[in-house]
Design an enzyme around this catalytic site. Structure first.
Site, PDB file in Angstrom:
ATOM      1  N   ASP A 255      16.517  -5.721  34.947  1.00  0.00           N
ATOM      2  CA  ASP A 255      15.075  -5.967  34.974  1.00  0.00           C
ATOM      3  C   ASP A 255      14.520  -5.857  36.401  1.00  0.00           C
ATOM      4  OD1 ASP A 255      12.515  -6.844  34.542  1.00  0.00           O
ATOM      5  OD2 ASP A 255      13.073  -8.708  33.534  1.00  0.00           O
ATOM      6  N   ASP A 318       5.676  -7.014  28.771  1.00  0.00           N
ATOM      7  CA  ASP A 318       6.225  -7.944  27.785  1.00  0.00           C
ATOM      8  C   ASP A 318       5.341  -8.005  26.544  1.00  0.00           C
ATOM      9  OD1 ASP A 318       7.952  -8.325  29.841  1.00  0.00           O
ATOM     10  OD2 ASP A 318       7.747 -10.500  29.912  1.00  0.00           O
TER      11      ASP A 318
HETATM   12  C1  GAL Z   1      10.575 -10.023  32.206  1.00  0.00           C
HETATM   13  C2  GAL Z   1      11.137  -9.245  31.047  1.00  0.00           C
HETATM   14  C3  GAL Z   1      11.363 -10.209  29.915  1.00  0.00           C
HETATM   15  C4  GAL Z   1      12.331 -11.289  30.377  1.00  0.00           C
HETATM   16  C5  GAL Z   1      11.852 -11.954  31.655  1.00  0.00           C
HETATM   17  C6  GAL Z   1      12.879 -12.888  32.244  1.00  0.00           C
HETATM   18  O1  GAL Z   1      10.334  -9.167  33.263  1.00  0.00           O
HETATM   19  O2  GAL Z   1      10.260  -8.215  30.684  1.00  0.00           O
HETATM   20  O3  GAL Z   1      11.860  -9.520  28.781  1.00  0.00           O
HETATM   21  O4  GAL Z   1      13.586 -10.702  30.573  1.00  0.00           O
HETATM   22  O5  GAL Z   1      11.518 -11.008  32.625  1.00  0.00           O
HETATM   23  O6  GAL Z   1      12.445 -13.502  33.414  1.00  0.00           O
END
Ligand code: GAL
Length: 508
Positions: A255, A318
């Site tokens: 990520d 998200d």
């Molecule tokens: C976001 C991601 C989510 C989750 C989150 C965790 O950037 O898109 O799916 O993983 O971080 O902090």
């Protein structure tokens, strides 16, 4: 009789629309028929692994337990646990191995072909499983992960092909945390990452998940910190890849998060791809297969290059629980994901984010879960879109609070077959008007999977013509949610579609 049919067709769905909150008790709206007591092997018909990498594959199969499994034409090095239906071992010679799997119980027996593609491609069908984020957030622990694996078996989800048990963010130490569980050395003197105190044994946890025949996944960021402020992989990529492999993980969500701070100049043509290429190459050097899930919210047209450095890539921000344009958010996220259909293929999938139904929490507040706000028909639409779009089917609600209705949405083998079809084509958005859209997915047997969706607030009669679908002549039409043949049609097909609902059919 007519009154009863009218009640089932019109009044029940309307009642569902009028209830704003699901209490998890939508049994009256269940469409998926109960599986028979006789064995039925479901899930993917093909699985990719690399020569020399350990295989772990639990044969998804419904039917009365105990079931005895046997297999013919297993490649050398592969073994079958006949009581639990778990294939394991290592194949050293590349090739396409066609096995015949048989499942028998006291009610009967069934056989199905299953191909092990031993080569350089993983994720030949979209990954299916569960992820911790939308229900446990920073509350996640080793105990909850192990329980999720137990529940994947106990709920029956594993009998339909769900197999990845994936921890999301928050398993590492956290910078500047005041919580004694999360506050500590983030890496040891060799640079090896140290999990936080809620994860006393990362390897033990993966071993536990594997002991059920399931696969284990985890998460980190290429930046210094993850999105929730925990330790990232920056400058430790090689060691982290090795550590994840040593621990026995099978899936990595990578990520972007804080990577922007160290990524350099946006004018650099490799700006977006660099961190993913680096991790992809590191993972390839490990002695186990780790599926790589790119998470960077669709930046830099990731669909155009994601397949070079990963197995699936998030195409949007998200998903969350928010509504957009007066409709649940999965519609607009789905529409934007649908625009990249041409890039999906075996081993490389567009990822519009998780299946957020059942008990789920609101990410912005890292809130405790509550029953989904989606109506039953919205949930059918969601699952139908994700299946048609060959999206990873990763549920991210509470595994401990799976109710019958939620399981009926997640576990319809004919719907899942659309998702797992080995041809690996993503549906195209064939038609989209104000209150209607149609998605069409070509299947490997020459049939078409078609979703006719109603985004209006009233029930509507909807039609698709063979001309629009590019087909001719008499065709058999099957309702996939009800698993029922609807008869033969020669020019077109019309049906009533519930408000925010779908008619998901397969045309043979
Ligand atoms: C976001 C991601 C989510 C989750 C989150 C965790 O950037 O898109 O799916 O993983 O971080 O902090």
């Amino acid at each position: 009789m007519r009154n009863l049919l009218f009640f089932i067709a019109l009044v029940l769905p309307a009642l569902a629309m009028s209830q704003s909150k699901s209490d998890g008790k939508y049994d009256a709206f269940i469409l998926t028929p109960e599986p028979p007591l006789t064995p039925r092997i479901t899930g993917p018909v093909v699985f990719g692994l690399r020569p020399g990498s350990p295989l772990i594959f639990r044969i998804p199969c419904t039917g009365e337990r105990p079931i005895k499994f046997t297999a013919r034409n297993m490649p050398e090095g592969i073994f079958l646990d006949e009581d639990n239906g778990i294939l394991s071992g290592v194949v050293n010679k590349p090739g396409s191995y066609s096995l015949t799997l048989t499942a028998s119980n006291k009610q009967g027996s069934v056989s199905r072909k299953f191909t092990l593609e031993v080569g350089d491609k993983l994720a030949l069908t979209p990954p299916m499983g569960w992820n911790s984020w939308y229900i446990h957030y920073n509350r996640i622990s080793d105990k909850t992960m192990r329980e999720a694996a137990d529940q994947m078996i106990a709920s029956g989800m594993a009998d339909y092909g769900y197999q990845y048990v994936n921890i999301d963010d928050c398993w590492m130490m956290k910078l500047k945390s005041k919580d004694p569980d999360l506050n500590g050395k983030r890496r040891d003197s060799q640079g090896r990452i140290i999990p936080n105190k809620r994860f006393p044994d990362m390897k033990g946890m993966a071993d536990y998940i594997h002991s059920k025949g399931l696969k284990a996944g985890l998460y980190i960021s290429p930046g210094r910190y993850t999105c929730a402020g925990y330790e990232g992989s920056y400058k430790h990529e090689a060691l982290d890849a090795k550590t994840f492999a040593d621990w026995g993980y099978d899936f990595l969500k990578y990520d972007w998060c804080s990577y922007g701070k160290v990524a350099g100049k946006k004018s650099d043509p490799d700006y977006y791809i660099r961190p993913y290429r680096l991790m992809w190459n590191e993972l390839k050097m490990q002695d186990r297969d780790i599926v790589l899930n790119l998470c960077q919210y669709g930046m830099g047209n990731v669909w155009e290059w994601g397949g070079e450095v990963g197995n699936c890539w998030r195409t949007t921000g998200d998903l969350g629980l928010a509504h957009r344009n007066n409709l649940p958010g999965f519609y607009s996220i789905g529409f934007s994901n649908a625009g990249h259909a041409e890039y999906a293929q075996p081993g490389a999938w567009n990822d519009p984010d998780y299946i957020l139904i059942g008990w789920v929490g609101n990410a912005n507040k890292m809130a405790e879960g509550k029953p989904t706000d989606l109506t039953p028909w919205e949930q059918y639409s969601y699952m139908s879109m994700w299946s048609l779009m060959a999206a990873p089917l990763i549920f991210s609600g509470d595994m401990a609070k799976l109710d019958k209705f939620t399981l009926n949405v997640l576990c319809n083998h004919e719907v899942i077959d659309v998702n797992q079809d080995p041809l690996g084509k993503q549906a195209i958005l064939q038609e989209k008007t104000d209150q209607k859209f149609v998605m069409v997915k070509p299947m490997i047997d020459g049939s078409l999977a078609v979703g006719i969706f109603n985004t209006g607030n009233e029930i509507q009669k909807m039609n698709i013509s063979w001309k629009d679908l590019g087909i001719k002549g008499e065709k058999q039409v099957r309702d996939l949610w009800r698993q029922k043949d609807l008869g033969k049609y020669t020019k077109d097909f019309s049906t009533e579609v519930q408000a925010h609902g779908v008619s998901l059919i397969r045309i043979y």
